[in-house]
Design an enzyme around this catalytic site. Structure first.
Site, short mmCIF file in Angstrom:
data_model
loop_
_atom_site.label_atom_id
_atom_site.label_comp_id
_atom_site.label_asym_id
_atom_site.label_seq_id
_atom_site.Cartn_x
_atom_site.Cartn_y
_atom_site.Cartn_z
CG ASP A 20 -1.97 -1.15 1.15
OD1 ASP A 20 -1.88 -1.96 0.20
OD2 ASP A 20 -2.81 -1.24 2.04
CG ASP A 58 -6.55 -0.30 0.94
OD1 ASP A 58 -6.84 -1.49 1.16
OD2 ASP A 58 -7.01 0.65 1.62
CG HIS A 60 -11.24 0.57 -0.27
ND1 HIS A 60 -11.20 -0.76 0.10
CD2 HIS A 60 -10.41 1.22 0.60
CE1 HIS A 60 -10.38 -0.90 1.13
NE2 HIS A 60 -9.88 0.28 1.45
CG HIS A 64 -14.89 -0.31 0.90
ND1 HIS A 64 -14.17 -0.47 2.05
CD2 HIS A 64 -14.96 -1.54 0.33
CE1 HIS A 64 -13.82 -1.75 2.17
NE2 HIS A 64 -14.28 -2.42 1.14
CG HIS A 91 -8.71 4.80 2.54
ND1 HIS A 91 -9.74 4.55 3.41
CD2 HIS A 91 -8.10 3.61 2.32
CE1 HIS A 91 -9.75 3.27 3.70
NE2 HIS A 91 -8.77 2.66 3.06
CE LYS A 116 -3.94 -4.43 0.97
NZ LYS A 116 -4.76 -3.48 1.72
CB CYS A 161 -2.29 -3.01 5.07
SG CYS A 161 -4.00 -2.43 4.90
C1 VGL Z 1 -4.92 0.53 5.55
C2 VGL Z 1 -6.60 1.32 6.89
C3 VGL Z 1 -7.51 1.18 5.87
C4 VGL Z 1 -3.46 0.18 5.41
C5 VGL Z 1 -5.81 0.36 4.51
O1 VGL Z 1 -2.94 0.16 4.28
O2 VGL Z 1 -2.83 -0.09 6.46
N1 VGL Z 1 -5.31 0.98 6.73
N2 VGL Z 1 -7.10 0.69 4.67
ZN ZN Z 2 -8.43 0.62 3.03
#
Ligand code: VGL
Ligand code: ZN
Length: 214
Positions: A20, A58, A60, A64, A91, A116, A161
């Site tokens: 991410d 990430d 979405h 979401h 996000h 994902k 993550c």
């Molecule tokens: C993440 C919160 C929501 C991450 C992703 O990449 O750690 N944290 N979505």
């Molecule tokens: Zn996320």
């Protein structure tokens, strides 16, 4: 407990999982992680050492289930069929600038970008298994088919993550290391300490990038 460092980065049985590294997790982003951008050169240096690199993203859909804006009252936690979900600012919306990988990331030999969190009703911190703990992304199968038995995990965010990915890598039977100085944390209500505890208990090894640069 610590697996032998017999699996060095250029071993074909090893993969680097870069989690991410997207604009929304960088300073100024929608879900900014402090100093997230400082990881770019560190991860680029590491990436060059690994034969196999997977980039996780990430990704979405709009509206979401993990977005506070999708829930009346904007409660910080809600209970979903699969358990408690922390709610986040919008996000990494598919196709948005914030969802793009940082342009400074320079690992041209990375072979797989794994997206994902695409399921509108299920979050996925982990690059292996969604938050319902049942729906698989296919990453374990991909790695296994490639003869990979060990992973090093880096990126954002360490306590979400990265940790969930490392824990699931262990559960799937991979030797798993987290490279601590190649990660940054959100650290929400002690989540960073908890993540290190959970990972140690599960047999995830913690190292620093200096241990890999010889
Ligand atoms: C993440 C919160 C929501 C991450 C992703 O990449 O750690 N944290 N979505
Ligand atoms: Zn996320």
């Amino acid at each position: 407990m610590t697996p032998p460092l017999s699996r060095l980065p250029d071993d074909p049985r090893v993969a680097l999982l870069v989690i991410d590294m997207q604009y929304d997790f960088m300073p100024g982003g929608a879900l900014a992680v402090a100093e997230g951008d400082a990881l770019v050169p560190i991860i680029n240096r590491l990436g060059a050492q690994f034969r196999n690199v997977v980039l996780a993203q990430d990704w979405h859909p709009r509206g979401h289930v993990s977005f506070a804006s999708s829930h009346a009252g904007r409660a910080p936690f809600i209970t979903l069929p699969y358990g408690t979900q922390t709610l986040w600012p919008d996000h990494c919306v598919q196709g948005s600038h914030g969802a793009q990988l940082h342009a400074g990331l320079d690992i041209p030999h990375a072979q797989l970008t794994l997206r994902k969190g695409c399921n509108p009703g299920i979050d996925s911190y982990s690059a292996f298994v969604e938050a319902d703990r049942a729906t698989r992304t296919g990453l374990a199968g991909y790695l296994s088919e490639r003869g990979i038995d060990s992973v090093y995990v880096v990126g954002l965010a360490l306590d979400f993550c990265v940790a969930w990915t490392a824990l699931d890598a262990r559960s799937a039977g991979f030797n798993t290391w987290v490279i601590a100085d190649a990660c940054k944390a959100i650290d929400l209500n002690g989540s960073l300490d908890q993540a290190w505890k959970d990972m140690a208990l599960a047999g995830v090894s913690r190292i620093d990038s200096a241990a890999l640069t010889s």
